[in-house]
Design a protein around this motif. Structure first.
Motif, PDB file in Angstrom:
ATOM      1  N   THR A 180       0.863  -1.176   0.000  1.00  0.00           N
ATOM      2  CA  THR A 180       0.000   0.000   0.000  1.00  0.00           C
ATOM      3  C   THR A 180       0.904   1.232   0.000  1.00  0.00           C
ATOM      4  O   THR A 180       1.965   1.217   0.611  1.00  0.00           O
ATOM      5  CB  THR A 180      -0.920   0.015   1.241  1.00  0.00           C
ATOM      6  OG1 THR A 180      -0.119  -0.118   2.414  1.00  0.00           O
ATOM      7  CG2 THR A 180      -1.926  -1.123   1.194  1.00  0.00           C
ATOM      8  N   ASP A 202       0.790   4.550   1.177  1.00  0.00           N
ATOM      9  CA  ASP A 202       1.029   5.541   2.219  1.00  0.00           C
ATOM     10  C   ASP A 202       1.515   4.958   3.554  1.00  0.00           C
ATOM     11  O   ASP A 202       2.458   5.458   4.133  1.00  0.00           O
ATOM     12  CB  ASP A 202      -0.237   6.374   2.466  1.00  0.00           C
ATOM     13  CG  ASP A 202      -0.641   7.138   1.210  1.00  0.00           C
ATOM     14  OD1 ASP A 202       0.264   7.648   0.526  1.00  0.00           O
ATOM     15  OD2 ASP A 202      -1.843   7.205   0.927  1.00  0.00           O
ATOM     16  N   TYR A 203       0.836   3.930   4.017  1.00  0.00           N
ATOM     17  CA  TYR A 203       1.157   3.328   5.309  1.00  0.00           C
ATOM     18  C   TYR A 203       1.085   1.818   5.189  1.00  0.00           C
ATOM     19  O   TYR A 203       0.336   1.300   4.349  1.00  0.00           O
ATOM     20  CB  TYR A 203       0.141   3.752   6.385  1.00  0.00           C
ATOM     21  CG  TYR A 203       0.025   5.223   6.565  1.00  0.00           C
ATOM     22  CD1 TYR A 203       0.989   5.928   7.278  1.00  0.00           C
ATOM     23  CD2 TYR A 203      -1.060   5.928   6.050  1.00  0.00           C
ATOM     24  CE1 TYR A 203       0.877   7.307   7.458  1.00  0.00           C
ATOM     25  CE2 TYR A 203      -1.185   7.286   6.225  1.00  0.00           C
ATOM     26  CZ  TYR A 203      -0.204   7.971   6.927  1.00  0.00           C
ATOM     27  OH  TYR A 203      -0.313   9.318   7.114  1.00  0.00           O
TER      28      TYR A 203
END
Length: 137
Positions: A128, A130-131
């Motif tokens: 993923t 972003d995080y």
């Protein structure tokens, strides 16, 4: 298919906590910039004995490791160690490998930083953007 080799940072987690608390100077945090081989068949992180000593990691248990050639061997486990790959970070323990052995990055680290090994293109990429997305169930 070739190996996936990645740049990563490792540091003594206890040193970092002490620096964050003001108990030691930032310069007292033992760390190293290293290359690691992504090993999707390995469970844990393996660091060579000389690096574990340089980082000042404490041994905490003994495990039996099984190698690809079916050999089994008793190895010490040390930690805690913080691992940073790109902008992803995790704290873990490591199996202590022989002095000057290669760093092996196993599944526990890959899961914790939510990165996927693409053996065909020899890359390690975040699942993923972003995080990390961590499964809880």
């Amino acid at each position: 298919m070739g190996e996936i080799v990645v740049q990563c940072e490792v540091e003594n987690t206890v040193d970092r906590a002490n620096a964050n608390s003001g108990l030691v100077e930032e310069s007292g945090v033992r760390r190293a910039s290293i290359e690691g081989v992504v090993d999707t068949g390995a469970v844990m992180l393996m660091l060579p004995q000389n690096l574990v000593e340089r980082l000042g990691l404490e041994t905490c248990q003994t495990v039996i490791v099984s190698y690809a050639d079916e050999r089994k061997e008793e190895r010490l486990v040390a930690g805690p160690v913080t691992v940073r790959i790109g902008d992803r970070i995790t704290q873990t323990q490591c199996v202590i490998g022989p002095p000057l052995s290669e760093v092996l990055i196993g599944q526990l680290v890959l899961e914790a930083v939510d990165m996927v090994a693409d053996c065909t293109n020899r890359t390690l990429t975040p699942r993923t953007p972003d995080y990390p997305l961590l499964k809880m169930k």
